[in-house]
Write a protein that holds these residues in place. Sequence first.
Motif, PDB file in Angstrom:
ATOM      1  N   HIS A  16       0.848  -1.204   0.000  1.00 16.40           N
ATOM      2  CA  HIS A  16       0.000   0.000   0.000  1.00 16.40           C
ATOM      3  C   HIS A  16       0.879   1.247   0.000  1.00 16.40           C
ATOM      4  O   HIS A  16       1.830   1.331   0.778  1.00 16.40           O
ATOM      5  N   VAL A  19       0.185   3.995   4.347  1.00 18.83           N
ATOM      6  CA  VAL A  19      -0.309   3.136   5.427  1.00 18.83           C
ATOM      7  C   VAL A  19      -0.235   3.899   6.742  1.00 18.83           C
ATOM      8  O   VAL A  19       0.805   4.471   7.079  1.00 18.83           O
ATOM      9  N   LYS A  49      -4.357   3.029   3.730  1.00 21.05           N
ATOM     10  CA  LYS A  49      -4.726   1.802   4.414  1.00 21.05           C
ATOM     11  C   LYS A  49      -4.590   2.061   5.910  1.00 21.05           C
ATOM     12  O   LYS A  49      -3.506   2.423   6.387  1.00 21.05           O
TER      13      LYS A  49
END
Lengths: 110, 95
Positions: A16, A19, A49
Amino acid sequence: MQNVMFDRIQKEIDNHDVVLFMKGQAAFPQCGFSSLVVQVLSQLGVPFKDINVLEDSELRQGIKDFTNWPTIPQLYVKGEFVGGCDIIREMYESGELQALLQDKGIASAA
Amino acid sequence: MRMSERIKAVIEEGLPSSCVDIVNESDRHIGHAGHDGTGESHFKLEVVCNEFEGLSRVQRQRVIYSLVEQLFDENLHALSMRLLTQAEARLNTKE
């Protein structure tokens, strides 16, 4: 044991672009410091995320050891640790965070 | 010694040329998971020190975290920090 946790964290930040290791979820932060970083990212329209460290005490300690940083939240961009709440706030206020995200090619919806 | 005094003491010992200002903000976090009821868990810190010259924000906070490391094993839960060189502090006098 630690290697397993470090691999798991590494995988998250590899998979990702942005994050946030935080207390609670992005939709329901359980700590004012985590909440502030969520607000900044949302303000900038940056998808991220969210990983709730409160759901897993091993992760909660693991991310502190992984980053060598004793507090939560922790923001990673493209696999790189950017900072915690104070740093993100300062960088946002000075425009450095926006510049960093742009440099890293993170698309913003804002 | 109170936690705020201990934080100040370890920073001043590690960074002798620093100017340390610390405020206990624990009462703003009552009822929150990291608040253990001692009233000595959440602090706001400002340190002005020329040793920060040339260090990134992350590197500056790591200097402070390494000095207060053992206090995190006790009650200390959160440390909000502003870490400036003398030149930056002169430019940046807000708050």
